[in-house]
Write a protein that holds these residues in place. Structure first.
Motif, PDB file in Angstrom:
ATOM      1  N   THR A 144       0.813  -1.223   0.000  1.00 37.88           N
ATOM      2  CA  THR A 144       0.000   0.000   0.000  1.00 37.88           C
ATOM      3  C   THR A 144       0.844   1.271   0.000  1.00 37.88           C
ATOM      4  OG1 THR A 144      -0.146  -0.155   2.421  1.00 37.88           O
ATOM      5  CG2 THR A 144      -1.951  -1.087   1.128  1.00 37.88           C
ATOM      6  N   SER A 145       2.123   1.141   0.299  1.00 39.07           N
ATOM      7  CA  SER A 145       2.984   2.325   0.224  1.00 39.07           C
ATOM      8  C   SER A 145       3.712   2.362  -1.119  1.00 39.07           C
ATOM      9  CB  SER A 145       3.976   2.341   1.383  1.00 39.07           C
ATOM     10  OG  SER A 145       4.739   1.148   1.410  1.00 39.07           O
ATOM     11  N   GLU A 146       4.484   1.316  -1.399  1.00 42.57           N
ATOM     12  CA  GLU A 146       5.263   1.301  -2.639  1.00 42.57           C
ATOM     13  C   GLU A 146       4.375   1.113  -3.871  1.00 42.57           C
ATOM     14  OE1 GLU A 146       8.247   2.225  -2.303  1.00 42.57           O
ATOM     15  OE2 GLU A 146       8.062   2.104  -0.124  1.00 42.57           O
ATOM     16  N   GLY A 147       3.331   0.294  -3.754  1.00 42.40           N
ATOM     17  CA  GLY A 147       2.452   0.075  -4.895  1.00 42.40           C
ATOM     18  C   GLY A 147       1.693   1.322  -5.291  1.00 42.40           C
ATOM     19  N   LEU A 148       1.160   2.033  -4.304  1.00 41.10           N
ATOM     20  CA  LEU A 148       0.448   3.277  -4.594  1.00 41.10           C
ATOM     21  C   LEU A 148       1.399   4.339  -5.128  1.00 41.10           C
ATOM     22  CD1 LEU A 148      -2.057   3.464  -1.630  1.00 41.10           C
ATOM     23  CD2 LEU A 148      -2.666   3.700  -4.041  1.00 41.10           C
ATOM     24  N   GLU A 149       2.584   4.386  -4.548  1.00 40.31           N
ATOM     25  CA  GLU A 149       3.556   5.371  -5.009  1.00 40.31           C
ATOM     26  C   GLU A 149       3.956   5.105  -6.455  1.00 40.31           C
ATOM     27  OE1 GLU A 149       7.790   7.360  -3.546  1.00 40.31           O
ATOM     28  OE2 GLU A 149       6.783   5.851  -2.319  1.00 40.31           O
ATOM     29  N   LEU A 150       4.103   3.831  -6.817  1.00 38.43           N
ATOM     30  CA  LEU A 150       4.434   3.498  -8.197  1.00 38.43           C
ATOM     31  C   LEU A 150       3.324   3.932  -9.145  1.00 38.43           C
ATOM     32  CD1 LEU A 150       6.105   2.103 -10.385  1.00 38.43           C
ATOM     33  CD2 LEU A 150       4.995  -0.055  -9.739  1.00 38.43           C
ATOM     34  N   ALA A 151       2.071   3.609  -8.787  1.00 40.14           N
ATOM     35  CA  ALA A 151       0.946   3.991  -9.649  1.00 40.14           C
ATOM     36  C   ALA A 151       0.866   5.504  -9.827  1.00 40.14           C
ATOM     37  CB  ALA A 151      -0.355   3.454  -9.053  1.00 40.14           C
ATOM     38  N   THR A 152       1.055   6.242  -8.747  1.00 39.20           N
ATOM     39  CA  THR A 152       1.012   7.706  -8.827  1.00 39.20           C
ATOM     40  C   THR A 152       2.191   8.238  -9.623  1.00 39.20           C
ATOM     41  OG1 THR A 152      -0.064   7.761  -6.651  1.00 39.20           O
ATOM     42  CG2 THR A 152       0.885   9.817  -7.462  1.00 39.20           C
ATOM     43  N   ASN A 153       3.356   7.621  -9.434  1.00 38.09           N
ATOM     44  CA  ASN A 153       4.559   8.099 -10.116  1.00 38.09           C
ATOM     45  C   ASN A 153       4.475   7.921 -11.629  1.00 38.09           C
ATOM     46  OD1 ASN A 153       5.793   9.002  -7.812  1.00 38.09           O
ATOM     47  ND2 ASN A 153       7.105   7.216  -7.556  1.00 38.09           N
ATOM     48  N   ILE A 154       3.769   6.888 -12.073  1.00 35.93           N
ATOM     49  CA  ILE A 154       3.631   6.682 -13.516  1.00 35.93           C
ATOM     50  C   ILE A 154       2.903   7.871 -14.145  1.00 35.93           C
ATOM     51  CG2 ILE A 154       2.512   5.263 -15.274  1.00 35.93           C
ATOM     52  CD1 ILE A 154       3.085   2.833 -13.496  1.00 35.93           C
ATOM     53  N   VAL A 155       1.805   8.287 -13.503  1.00 30.44           N
ATOM     54  CA  VAL A 155       1.061   9.459 -14.008  1.00 30.44           C
ATOM     55  C   VAL A 155       1.888  10.720 -13.841  1.00 30.44           C
ATOM     56  CG1 VAL A 155      -1.035  10.831 -13.728  1.00 30.44           C
ATOM     57  CG2 VAL A 155      -1.126   8.340 -13.489  1.00 30.44           C
ATOM     58  N   LEU A 157       5.081  11.039 -13.780  1.00 32.32           N
ATOM     59  CA  LEU A 157       6.210  11.071 -14.703  1.00 32.32           C
ATOM     60  C   LEU A 157       5.793  11.611 -16.064  1.00 32.32           C
ATOM     61  CD1 LEU A 157       9.152  10.356 -15.321  1.00 32.32           C
ATOM     62  CD2 LEU A 157       8.388   8.049 -15.902  1.00 32.32           C
ATOM     63  N   VAL A 158       4.652  11.142 -16.560  1.00 32.67           N
ATOM     64  CA  VAL A 158       4.162  11.635 -17.852  1.00 32.67           C
ATOM     65  C   VAL A 158       3.916  13.142 -17.784  1.00 32.67           C
ATOM     66  CG1 VAL A 158       2.290  11.483 -19.530  1.00 32.67           C
ATOM     67  CG2 VAL A 158       3.165   9.402 -18.438  1.00 32.67           C
ATOM     68  N   THR A 159       3.328  13.592 -16.684  1.00 36.47           N
ATOM     69  CA  THR A 159       3.027  15.023 -16.526  1.00 36.47           C
ATOM     70  C   THR A 159       4.304  15.853 -16.460  1.00 36.47           C
ATOM     71  OG1 THR A 159       1.011  14.442 -15.320  1.00 36.47           O
ATOM     72  CG2 THR A 159       1.814  16.703 -15.100  1.00 36.47           C
ATOM     73  N   LEU A 304      15.396  29.477 -15.094  1.00 34.04           N
ATOM     74  CA  LEU A 304      16.385  28.515 -14.615  1.00 34.04           C
ATOM     75  C   LEU A 304      15.828  27.717 -13.440  1.00 34.04           C
ATOM     76  CD1 LEU A 304      19.304  27.381 -14.411  1.00 34.04           C
ATOM     77  CD2 LEU A 304      19.811  29.323 -12.889  1.00 34.04           C
ATOM     78  N   MET A 305      15.215  28.405 -12.488  1.00 34.48           N
ATOM     79  CA  MET A 305      14.680  27.728 -11.326  1.00 34.48           C
ATOM     80  C   MET A 305      13.482  26.851 -11.707  1.00 34.48           C
ATOM     81  SD  MET A 305      16.870  28.712  -9.205  1.00 34.48           S
ATOM     82  CE  MET A 305      16.186  27.916  -7.773  1.00 34.48           C
ATOM     83  N   GLN A 306      12.688  27.328 -12.686  1.00 29.84           N
ATOM     84  CA  GLN A 306      11.520  26.551 -13.091  1.00 29.84           C
ATOM     85  C   GLN A 306      11.924  25.254 -13.786  1.00 29.84           C
ATOM     86  OE1 GLN A 306       9.088  28.278 -16.198  1.00 29.84           O
ATOM     87  NE2 GLN A 306       7.234  27.285 -15.412  1.00 29.84           N
ATOM     88  N   ILE A 307      12.864  25.347 -14.737  1.00 31.23           N
ATOM     89  CA  ILE A 307      13.282  24.137 -15.436  1.00 31.23           C
ATOM     90  C   ILE A 307      14.036  23.200 -14.490  1.00 31.23           C
ATOM     91  CG2 ILE A 307      15.541  24.951 -16.279  1.00 31.23           C
ATOM     92  CD1 ILE A 307      14.870  23.579 -18.923  1.00 31.23           C
ATOM     93  N   GLY A 308      14.755  23.810 -13.526  1.00 32.91           N
ATOM     94  CA  GLY A 308      15.416  22.986 -12.514  1.00 32.91           C
ATOM     95  C   GLY A 308      14.410  22.239 -11.652  1.00 32.91           C
ATOM     96  N   SER A 309      13.287  22.912 -11.319  1.00 35.00           N
ATOM     97  CA  SER A 309      12.241  22.271 -10.528  1.00 35.00           C
ATOM     98  C   SER A 309      11.580  21.142 -11.308  1.00 35.00           C
ATOM     99  CB  SER A 309      11.198  23.307 -10.110  1.00 35.00           C
ATOM    100  OG  SER A 309      10.162  22.719  -9.363  1.00 35.00           O
ATOM    101  N   ALA A 310      11.314  21.365 -12.603  1.00 38.83           N
ATOM    102  CA  ALA A 310      10.712  20.319 -13.436  1.00 38.83           C
ATOM    103  C   ALA A 310      11.657  19.128 -13.562  1.00 38.83           C
ATOM    104  CB  ALA A 310      10.373  20.884 -14.819  1.00 38.83           C
ATOM    105  N   VAL A 315      13.398  13.549 -12.145  1.00 35.49           N
ATOM    106  CA  VAL A 315      14.445  12.672 -11.616  1.00 35.49           C
ATOM    107  C   VAL A 315      13.989  11.967 -10.336  1.00 35.49           C
ATOM    108  CG1 VAL A 315      16.747  12.634 -10.592  1.00 35.49           C
ATOM    109  CG2 VAL A 315      16.333  13.916 -12.686  1.00 35.49           C
ATOM    110  N   THR A 316      13.373  12.702  -9.429  1.00 33.26           N
ATOM    111  CA  THR A 316      12.933  12.073  -8.180  1.00 33.26           C
ATOM    112  C   THR A 316      11.836  11.047  -8.442  1.00 33.26           C
ATOM    113  OG1 THR A 316      11.441  13.960  -7.813  1.00 33.26           O
ATOM    114  CG2 THR A 316      13.560  13.987  -6.681  1.00 33.26           C
ATOM    115  N   THR A 317      10.964  11.325  -9.430  1.00 26.54           N
ATOM    116  CA  THR A 317       9.934  10.340  -9.775  1.00 26.54           C
ATOM    117  C   THR A 317      10.567   9.097 -10.380  1.00 26.54           C
ATOM    118  OG1 THR A 317       8.337  12.122 -10.192  1.00 26.54           O
ATOM    119  CG2 THR A 317       7.818   9.950 -11.078  1.00 26.54           C
ATOM    120  N   LEU A 318      11.503   9.290 -11.289  1.00 27.40           N
ATOM    121  CA  LEU A 318      12.189   8.151 -11.886  1.00 27.40           C
ATOM    122  C   LEU A 318      13.053   7.411 -10.864  1.00 27.40           C
ATOM    123  CD1 LEU A 318      13.346   9.622 -15.324  1.00 27.40           C
ATOM    124  CD2 LEU A 318      11.730   7.747 -14.988  1.00 27.40           C
TER     125      LEU A 318
END
Length: 576
Positions: A144-155, A157-159, A304-310, A315-318
């Motif tokens: 329920t922690s890693e599985g949900l995080e994976l499902a959320t991260n997939i969406v 990541l695309v965004t 610069l800060m905006q593209i760095g944030s994106a 990276v953190t999602t991946l």
């Protein structure tokens, strides 16, 4: 990997299919929806980053203050989403843990699988209590922690990749040795390449963690089992002055824990030599990669800060695999242990009984060509043919080690090692072992067992205790009963078990050394009580000496031990 994913999917289906599991699936969907809302807050924060730092660059005080207000509003929404998601996840965890625990218990208890599994010594079937209590908890917690995080991260990541693509409009020009290379939208390609290399190194370094985690769980369970066993046999250990031996056993089992723990620590250290620097640099590398574009004047400071944030969000999602690697190994280990345990329990729930067991309408119990074996394959003395009539008293005698108790287990339908055929009459056969079981709970619960508390009235309970000479127990409150149970002698335990048998009113009662701890007067008292309370019961007493108090009784000896006047080929009971 495919096997692990299959195990996780199968256990997840068990969680959903059980009672309340579909409500848990609804919780899962709600948590996933909250996660998607959190992604949208993250997207808005990326946009806010550009607005805020551009306002600072322009020295726009009003604009900067407005962005500060927007920031706290976004944080408030993020906190609300996080707390709601955390609460729902806890509700989901306890719901699915209950469902999975029930599924594991059902398979362990159905068809007496718990009895048959005790003979299994292959790896993974040790400590069923650990599998049911601990692995169910670990699996649901990590799922329920890693599985949900994976499902959320997939969406997510695309965004985030879409945002990074729209912002990375500038190329990276490189020149060396007279060659020039230009990489368009290099920030987009750098993120997955950077994480892919890190994930590969993480898996290479951390691959042994699963096996070490499984072994650690097993050794911890072995140590805990040894402690529980000592607690259950404190009197025998104290009387035997067995403290040094028990200390030696505990020291050996804890040394095994320490040994594997050191291996785990060494592997964690090796993995940490890579992952810790990665954690420290992953949030800074974004600025270093975007810095050439800023220095070349292609983006503003806010850009610069905006593209760095994106880039950071991508990276953190991946990097979910890198960040969660240890949790994933625990999930995989728990899924492997638990799925193996449940599947083997399912297979053992309906074993092929040998000798075969049949229920007939005839009021007789027949044994035909019975030749039992021990689990190790040692053959016991055979019983060619035996017929027992209902309503009689029988005494089965033989020297120790000839299979008397094993025969009782075969009559109860527990034994599956050997050959022959057992024909049992309709009605209940109750077998009382030499060491009776006293379940947890108050006096009424223990006396009514296995029926639920309250199924038998107080007056019947009190009469049963009085019949076996334990009437004094009735005055005990719960605490007094707990103290009395701890101080029960072997004879008192056997009296209590016979009182319970009176309440269960079986048609056939097999006493497997069930009065061995009583003197002749005590045995006569309790067996006369059995005969008075259950006048139609068939009593089969397995004992070294003739039981007192049953009245007319026929002695049956093992083949080869019987007298010439009492052949085993055909036994006719004496008149009652």
């Amino acid at each position: 990997m495919r096997a692990v994913l299959s195990q996780i999917a199968w256990l997840t289906r068990l969680c959903i299919a059980g009672p309340g599991g579909r409500v848990g699936a609804l919780y899962f969907g709600l948590i996933f929806g909250l996660g998607l809302a959190g992604v949208q807050v993250g997207v808005r924060l990326i946009s806010w980053t550009a607005d805020f730092y551009n306002a600072l660059q322009k020295l726009d005080v009003d604009g900067a203050l407005r962005q500060v207000g927007i920031f706290f509003g976004l944080i408030a929404i993020s906190v609300a989403l996080h707390l709601s998601s955390t609460y729902l996840r806890k509700m989901l965890q306890i719901r699915w843990r209950r469902t999975l625990t029930e599924a594991a218990l059902d398979r362990w208890l159905t068809g007496k699988a718990f009895w048959h599994l005790r003979e299994r010594t292959d790896h993974g079937l040790d400590n069923p209590d650990q599998r049911i209590a601990e692995d169910c908890r670990i699996f649901v917690d990590k799922l329920t922690s890693e599985g949900l995080e994976l499902a959320t991260n997939i969406v997510a990541l695309v965004t985030y990749l879409g945002i990074l693509w729209s912002l990375s409009t500038f190329p990276l020009a490189l020149s060396a040795l007279g060659f020039s290379v230009e990489i368009p939208r290099y920030m987009v390609w750098a993120a997955p390449l950077y994480v892919a290399i890190a994930s590969g190194i993480t898996h290479l370094l951390g691959r042994p963690l699963k096996a070490l985690s499984v072994e650690q769980q097993r050794r911890e369970a072995d140590f805990r089992f040894a402690l529980v066993r000592l607690r259950e046999h404190v009197e025998a250990v104290a009387l035997a002055d067995g403290e040094p031996a028990e200390r030696r056993l505990m020291r050996e089992r804890f040394a095994a824990i320490v040994q594997n723990w050191r291996s785990l620590a060494n592997r964690d250290l090796i993995l940490g030599l890579f992952t810790r620097p990665y954690f420290q640099t992953v949030l800074r590398i974004r600025l270093f990669l975007a810095l050439p574009a800023y220095l070349a004047g292609r983006v503003t400071f806010g850009g610069l800060m905006q593209i760095g944030s994106a880039f950071q969000n991508v990276v953190t999602t991946l990097s979910w695999f890198v960040f969660s690697y240890r949790d994933l190994t625990e999930l995989a280990a728990a899924a492997s242990r638990l799925s193996h345990f449940i599947r083997v329990a399912e297979a053992e729930a309906a074993p092929a009984l040998r000798p075969s067991l049949h229920t007939t309408a005839d009021a007789r119990l027949r044994l035909r060509d019975i030749a039992l074996e021990t689990p190790a394959g040692r053959r016991l003395t055979p019983w060619p043919e035996l017929t027992l009539e209902a309503g009689r008293n029988y005494w089965l005698s033989a020297p120790s080690g000839h299979g008397k108790s094993t025969l009782a287990k075969a009559m109860a339908g527990l034994w599956r090692h050997g050959e022959g055929r057992i024909e049992r009459p309709e009605g209940r056969i109750l077998v009382l072992p030499q060491q009776p079981y006293l379940p947890l709970g108050d006096l009424r619960t223990a006396l009514s067992y296995p029926q639920p508390p309250g199924a038998i009235g107080d007056e019947a309970l009190r009469q049963a205790l009085g019949s076996v000479g334990l009437e004094g127990l009735w005055s005990f409150d719960d605490q007094g009963w707990a103290d009395a149970r701890r101080g029960f002698s072997g004879g008192e335990r056997q009296r209590f078990a016979l009182a319970r048998a009176l309440l269960q009113r079986p048609d056939w009662l097999v006493l497997d050394e069930a009065t061995s701890a009583l003197d002749l007067a005590g045995e006569k008292q309790v067996l006369e009580a059995v005969r008075a309370a259950l006048p139609g019961v068939t009593v089969i007493a397995i004992a070294h000496r003739e039981p007192a108090g049953l009245g007319d009784i026929e002695r049956i000896s093992l083949p080869g031990l019987a007298s010439a006047g009492n052949p085993m080929s055909r036994l006719a009971p004496l008149p009652a």
